[in-house]
Design a protein around this motif. Structure first.
Motif, PDB file in Angstrom:
ATOM      1  N   VAL A  83      51.426  -9.547  21.405  1.00  0.00           N
ATOM      2  CA  VAL A  83      51.387  -8.522  20.379  1.00  0.00           C
ATOM      3  C   VAL A  83      50.251  -7.562  20.682  1.00  0.00           C
ATOM      4  N   GLN A  84      50.547  -6.293  20.614  1.00  0.00           N
ATOM      5  CA  GLN A  84      49.526  -5.268  20.846  1.00  0.00           C
ATOM      6  C   GLN A  84      49.521  -4.270  19.702  1.00  0.00           C
ATOM      7  N   LEU A  85      48.342  -3.845  19.329  1.00  0.00           N
ATOM      8  CA  LEU A  85      48.175  -2.796  18.338  1.00  0.00           C
ATOM      9  C   LEU A  85      47.513  -1.615  19.021  1.00  0.00           C
ATOM     10  N   GLN A  86      48.186  -0.491  19.002  1.00  0.00           N
ATOM     11  CA  GLN A  86      47.690   0.705  19.654  1.00  0.00           C
ATOM     12  C   GLN A  86      47.287   1.716  18.591  1.00  0.00           C
ATOM     13  N   ALA A  87      45.982   1.967  18.525  1.00  0.00           N
ATOM     14  CA  ALA A  87      45.456   2.901  17.532  1.00  0.00           C
ATOM     15  C   ALA A  87      45.168   4.245  18.172  1.00  0.00           C
ATOM     16  N   SER A  88      45.318   5.287  17.386  1.00  0.00           N
ATOM     17  CA  SER A  88      45.023   6.635  17.870  1.00  0.00           C
ATOM     18  C   SER A  88      44.667   7.531  16.692  1.00  0.00           C
TER      19      SER A  88
END
Length: 115
Positions: A1-6
């Protein structure tokens, strides 16, 4: 699981930013999505959270200025930040509470409010 914030960056006082955080991978269930922040020399604090049923929660210092929302079809949570103040300067991290004690964290995104 990956969370990509921007969405972080430098903004003047009174300005706005919108943070996004997309979760990908094998997530069976998402109970809560939200944002923490940590400023230099200060403790980490929960800024805002949103449950799967739509209940939202905010730290008092951002009431009326920040709005959390989520798109469950995209496993994405947003944080709309308006009327930003220098005190909002921090590294903002998104998280997902998948239940049963499982929490996933995204990488931090820097928000700097300065003239």
């Amino acid at each position: 699981v990956q969370l990509q914030a921007s969405g972080g960056g430098l903004v003047r006082p009174g300005g706005s930013l919108r943070l996004s955080c997309a979760a990908s991978g094998s997530i069976f269930r998402i109970n809560v999505m939200g944002w923490y922040r940590q400023a230099p020399g200060k403790q980490r604090e929960l800024v805002a959270s949103s449950t799967s049923t739509g209940t939202t929660n905010y730290v008092e210092s951002v009431w009326g200025r920040f709005t959390i929302s989520r798109d469950n079809t995209k496993n994405t949570v947003y944080l709309q930040m308006n009327s930003l103040k220098p005190d909002d300067t921090a590294v903002y991290c998104c998280y997902v509470n998948a239940g049963r004690g499982v929490i996933y964290w995204g990488q931090g995104t820097q928000v700097t409010v300065s003239s």
